[in-house]
Write a protein that holds these residues in place. Structure first.
Motif, PDB file in Angstrom:
ATOM      1  N   ALA A  11      -6.481 144.542  84.307  1.00 53.90           N
ATOM      2  CA  ALA A  11      -7.951 144.452  84.326  1.00 53.90           C
ATOM      3  C   ALA A  11      -8.538 144.684  85.716  1.00 53.90           C
ATOM      4  O   ALA A  11      -9.592 145.308  85.844  1.00 53.90           O
ATOM      5  CB  ALA A  11      -8.399 143.095  83.807  1.00 53.90           C
ATOM      6  N   ARG A  12      -7.879 144.153  86.739  1.00 52.69           N
ATOM      7  CA  ARG A  12      -8.353 144.262  88.124  1.00 52.69           C
ATOM      8  C   ARG A  12      -9.859 143.969  88.235  1.00 52.69           C
ATOM      9  O   ARG A  12     -10.639 144.780  88.733  1.00 52.69           O
ATOM     10  CB  ARG A  12      -8.036 145.652  88.689  1.00 52.69           C
ATOM     11  CG  ARG A  12      -6.598 146.106  88.536  1.00 52.69           C
ATOM     12  CD  ARG A  12      -5.685 145.798  89.692  1.00 52.69           C
ATOM     13  NE  ARG A  12      -6.229 146.068  90.991  1.00 52.69           N
ATOM     14  CZ  ARG A  12      -5.961 147.139  91.718  1.00 52.69           C
ATOM     15  NH1 ARG A  12      -5.168 148.074  91.246  1.00 52.69           N
ATOM     16  NH2 ARG A  12      -6.491 147.266  92.910  1.00 52.69           N
TER      17      ARG A  12
ATOM     18  N   TYR B   2      -1.570 138.149  85.932  1.00 49.05           N
ATOM     19  CA  TYR B   2      -2.460 138.109  84.771  1.00 49.05           C
ATOM     20  C   TYR B   2      -3.512 139.214  84.784  1.00 49.05           C
ATOM     21  O   TYR B   2      -3.990 139.624  83.727  1.00 49.05           O
ATOM     22  CB  TYR B   2      -3.147 136.742  84.674  1.00 49.05           C
ATOM     23  CG  TYR B   2      -2.196 135.645  84.266  1.00 49.05           C
ATOM     24  CD1 TYR B   2      -1.857 135.452  82.932  1.00 49.05           C
ATOM     25  CD2 TYR B   2      -1.619 134.807  85.211  1.00 49.05           C
ATOM     26  CE1 TYR B   2      -0.981 134.450  82.550  1.00 49.05           C
ATOM     27  CE2 TYR B   2      -0.746 133.801  84.840  1.00 49.05           C
ATOM     28  CZ  TYR B   2      -0.429 133.623  83.515  1.00 49.05           C
ATOM     29  OH  TYR B   2       0.446 132.637  83.136  1.00 49.05           O
ATOM     30  N   PHE B   3      -3.908 139.673  85.972  1.00 54.04           N
ATOM     31  CA  PHE B   3      -4.983 140.648  86.062  1.00 54.04           C
ATOM     32  C   PHE B   3      -4.535 141.984  86.637  1.00 54.04           C
ATOM     33  O   PHE B   3      -5.355 142.757  87.137  1.00 54.04           O
ATOM     34  CB  PHE B   3      -6.150 140.097  86.897  1.00 54.04           C
ATOM     35  CG  PHE B   3      -6.957 139.045  86.192  1.00 54.04           C
ATOM     36  CD1 PHE B   3      -7.293 139.168  84.855  1.00 54.04           C
ATOM     37  CD2 PHE B   3      -7.411 137.938  86.882  1.00 54.04           C
ATOM     38  CE1 PHE B   3      -8.043 138.202  84.204  1.00 54.04           C
ATOM     39  CE2 PHE B   3      -8.182 136.963  86.247  1.00 54.04           C
ATOM     40  CZ  PHE B   3      -8.488 137.099  84.907  1.00 54.04           C
TER      41      PHE B   3
ATOM     42  N   LEU C 167      -7.345 138.929  78.344  1.00 52.35           N
ATOM     43  CA  LEU C 167      -7.436 138.962  79.800  1.00 52.35           C
ATOM     44  C   LEU C 167      -7.675 140.381  80.318  1.00 52.35           C
ATOM     45  O   LEU C 167      -8.288 140.561  81.367  1.00 52.35           O
ATOM     46  CB  LEU C 167      -6.174 138.373  80.436  1.00 52.35           C
ATOM     47  CG  LEU C 167      -5.987 136.866  80.257  1.00 52.35           C
ATOM     48  CD1 LEU C 167      -4.603 136.435  80.717  1.00 52.35           C
ATOM     49  CD2 LEU C 167      -7.070 136.085  81.002  1.00 52.35           C
ATOM     50  N   ASP C 168      -7.229 141.379  79.584  1.00 48.70           N
ATOM     51  CA  ASP C 168      -7.442 142.771  79.988  1.00 48.70           C
ATOM     52  C   ASP C 168      -8.910 143.189  79.897  1.00 48.70           C
ATOM     53  O   ASP C 168      -9.292 144.228  80.434  1.00 48.70           O
ATOM     54  CB  ASP C 168      -6.585 143.726  79.149  1.00 48.70           C
ATOM     55  CG  ASP C 168      -5.111 143.619  79.491  1.00 48.70           C
ATOM     56  OD1 ASP C 168      -4.770 143.050  80.543  1.00 48.70           O
ATOM     57  OD2 ASP C 168      -4.295 144.106  78.687  1.00 48.70           O
TER      58      ASP C 168
END
Length: 128
Positions: free
Chosen positions: A100-101, A96-97, A70-71
Motif C-alpha cells: 500500500a505504501r 504490513y504496508f 491493509l492494501d
C-alpha cells in the motif's frame, strides 16, 4: 448518495465514548486509533512489538469487515509513546504496508493508559 455504516469491535467503551472502531462512507473506510489490545485474551501485551502486531491485527479485522484490506490504506498515523520506539517498529510497518505504501505521519505522545505503547489510525479507500 453514499451509505454510511458503523463497525464495532464489540468494546463497551465505544458506546461510552461515542465512537466506532471504523466508519464506512461510500468507498472510504476510516479506522479509529487502534491499540494492540488482544480482544480474544482480553489483555494488552506488555511488549512493544506484540502491541504493534496487535494494532495491525485489529485494523485488518475492521478493514475486512468493511470490505477492505491493509492494501487499501491510503493514510496512516502512528502514535508512539517514546521516540526511540520508531526504529523498532519501522520494519513492522513495512511488513504490513509494503504494497500500500500509504502517506504516513509518526507522532510521539502520551496515550490513554500508561501500558499502551503504540496506537495506529488509518484511512482506506476500497478499490472498485
Amino acid at each position: 448518495m453514499s451509505t454510511r455504516r458503523l463497525i464495532s469491535s464489540g468494546s463497551s467503551f465505544e458506546a461510552i465514548a461515542g465512537y466506532s472502531r471504523a466508519v464506512v462512507d461510500g468507498d472510504d473506510i476510516f479506522v479509529s486509533g487502534t491499540t494492540g489490545y488482544d480482544y480474544a485474551a482480553m489483555e494488552l501485551p506488555e511488549d512493544l512489538l506484540a502491541q504493534t502486531h496487535g494494532c495491525f491485527r485489529n485494523i485488518a479485522s475492521a478493514l475486512g469487515e468493511a470490505g477492505g484490506s491493509l492494501d487499501d490504506v491510503v493514510r496512516v498515523r502512528y502514535i508512539v509513546t517514546r521516540a526511540e520506539y520508531a526504529d523498532e517498529v519501522f520494519p513492522i510497518f513495512g511488513q504490513y504496508f509494503g504494497t500500500a505504501r500509504p502517506a504516513a505521519t509518526l507522532i510521539v505522545a502520551g496515550l490513554l493508559q500508561p501500558e499502551m505503547k503504540i496506537e495506529i489510525e488509518v484511512t482506506a479507500r476500497r478499490r472498485r
